[in-house]
Design an enzyme around this catalytic site. Structure first.
Site, PDB file in Angstrom:
ATOM      1  N   HIS A 115       0.617   5.361   1.095  1.00  0.00           N
ATOM      2  CA  HIS A 115      -0.079   6.412   1.833  1.00  0.00           C
ATOM      3  C   HIS A 115      -0.033   7.688   0.994  1.00  0.00           C
ATOM      4  CE1 HIS A 115      -0.049   4.397   5.854  1.00  0.00           C
ATOM      5  NE2 HIS A 115       0.942   3.742   5.278  1.00  0.00           N
TER       6      HIS A 115
ATOM      7  N   HIS B   6       0.819  -1.204   0.000  1.00  0.00           N
ATOM      8  CA  HIS B   6       0.000   0.000   0.000  1.00  0.00           C
ATOM      9  C   HIS B   6       0.851   1.250   0.000  1.00  0.00           C
ATOM     10  CE1 HIS B   6       0.733  -0.795   4.295  1.00  0.00           C
ATOM     11  NE2 HIS B   6       0.455   0.480   4.551  1.00  0.00           N
TER      12      HIS B   6
END
Length: 145
Positions: free
Chosen positions: A107, A105
């Site tokens: 941010h 992932h």
């Protein structure tokens, strides 16, 4: 080289399966984007791969390119949605780097001059605030087309 296998029970895998709710921002064939429930700043969101990768160390290049493209869409949208001065993009690989959820992932955090990031305390944001911020980002994404 991967240190650990991918864990199908990580929180992002559960979000992808619909087992945990999320404030969805964007979705395509390979990626999914949603609000971070423990934001370090207003509009903090995440872009993830749909395919099960632990982090950047084990991802196939095509899936990495897809999630980076989604990250760029989010960065442009949050900058516009919050009239931000800039955008911080962060990505962590393995515990020593600060990775706590072992699903690849990125941010994406809108940034404002003179305002530091909040500490990552584990404090959940109010769902009403997350929903309002998600709506602002979705509108900015729609305007970008």
């Amino acid at each position: 080289m991967m240190n650990q296998p991918y864990d199908n029970n990580n929180v992002f895998a559960k979000i992808l399966r619909g087992e945990i709710p999320a404030h969805k921002l964007y979705e395509d064939a390979d990626t999914y984007a949603f609000m971070d429930v423990m934001p370090q700043g207003k509009g903090h969101c995440l872009a993830i791969t749909k395919a099960p990768y632990r982090n950047m160390l084990d991802v196939e290049p095509a899936h990495l390119f897809a999630v980076v493209a989604t990250t760029q869409k989010l960065a442009r949208a949050v900058k516009k949605a919050f009239d931000a001065d800039g955008v911080t993009v962060m990505q962590f690989n393995e515990p020593a780097s600060g990775q706590t959820v072992f699903h690849l992932h990125f941010h994406v955090i809108p940034r404002f001059e003179g305002i530091p990031l909040k500490a990552h305390t584990g404090q959940m944001e109010d769902q009403t605030i997350l929903a309002a911020n998600a709506e602002k980002i979705r509108q900015a994404l729609e305007q970008e087309g």
